[in-house]
Write a protein that holds these residues in place. Sequence first.
Motif, short mmCIF file in Angstrom:
data_model
loop_
_atom_site.label_atom_id
_atom_site.label_comp_id
_atom_site.label_asym_id
_atom_site.label_seq_id
_atom_site.Cartn_x
_atom_site.Cartn_y
_atom_site.Cartn_z
N LYS A 179 -45.34 4.72 5.29
CA LYS A 179 -44.78 5.16 4.71
C LYS A 179 -44.25 3.79 3.18
O LYS A 179 -44.58 4.58 2.21
CB LYS A 179 -43.13 5.23 5.02
CG LYS A 179 -43.44 6.66 6.40
CD LYS A 179 -41.75 6.83 6.44
CE LYS A 179 -42.10 8.11 7.30
NZ LYS A 179 -40.20 8.58 7.90
N LYS A 180 -44.85 2.72 3.79
CA LYS A 180 -44.72 1.98 2.75
C LYS A 180 -46.02 2.26 1.36
O LYS A 180 -45.20 2.23 0.12
CB LYS A 180 -44.92 0.02 2.91
CG LYS A 180 -44.67 -1.17 2.52
CD LYS A 180 -44.56 -1.27 2.91
CE LYS A 180 -44.43 -2.91 1.64
NZ LYS A 180 -44.83 -4.33 2.85
N MET A 209 -40.31 11.60 -0.72
CA MET A 209 -41.35 11.89 0.21
C MET A 209 -41.48 12.23 1.35
O MET A 209 -42.05 13.25 1.53
CB MET A 209 -41.28 10.63 -0.10
CG MET A 209 -42.79 9.90 0.86
SD MET A 209 -43.36 8.12 0.97
CE MET A 209 -42.01 7.43 1.78
N THR A 233 -45.83 6.22 -6.87
CA THR A 233 -45.10 6.22 -7.92
C THR A 233 -46.56 6.60 -8.79
O THR A 233 -45.93 6.25 -10.31
CB THR A 233 -46.00 4.20 -7.68
OG1 THR A 233 -47.50 4.48 -7.79
CG2 THR A 233 -45.03 3.80 -7.05
N SER A 275 -45.20 5.81 -0.14
CA SER A 275 -44.66 5.49 -1.44
C SER A 275 -45.08 4.76 -2.40
O SER A 275 -44.77 4.75 -4.20
CB SER A 275 -43.26 4.17 -0.84
OG SER A 275 -43.91 2.52 -1.03
#
Length: 198
Positions: free
Chosen positions: A84-85, A111, A92, A88
């Motif tokens: 998930k990091k 998300m 952007t 994300s």
Amino acid sequence: MSINCNKNCCENKLNSPYIKKILEILGPVILGSKPAEILNISGEMNLKKNKLNEIESFFDKCSKINYKIINTYDGGIRVLFINKKSMSRVFTNKKCINFLKFLGYPSDYDMETYINVLINKLHSPNFPNEIGIFLGYPLKDVLGFMGYGKNELYTTRVWKIYGDPSISYEVCNSFLKDRAIMKEMINNNSISELRSVI
């Protein structure tokens, strides 16, 4: 890069050849260069169940990546692994979000919602080619593959590359590098050392 999973999820199944294969494939997701990976679970039903049990046992409490089991319309099984990091970071890019909105994703970006829309599409007979965005492929390559944009097919590496290949090569090389790092870690480290990374 230090990735800590302080759970006891990783030790029991480490000697499984299947889990070792999965870990190598997931190296870029675990190490963060790739936001997601999707795997087909092959074999007859009992073998599929055994593979899913190994995946669940190994990854259930891992804090760095999540997974979703997807039953397809034709009886197949896929597993979507998500960092998930890293995901994300993909979002952007406003152009990625705008393209997904153009394809019918919700107008208000979230998300989790976007991942759920993708998963719902993966249940259907029409494979969602926009999955390339979620897998971290450059938007220009996803657009070219789907027939949008003006870039011509340049070459095929891990995916079809359209237009100027420089960014595509850079992304692909980072995936391949992390996969090689994970393979070396699997081959050269003890269970406790691997647990500190996974």
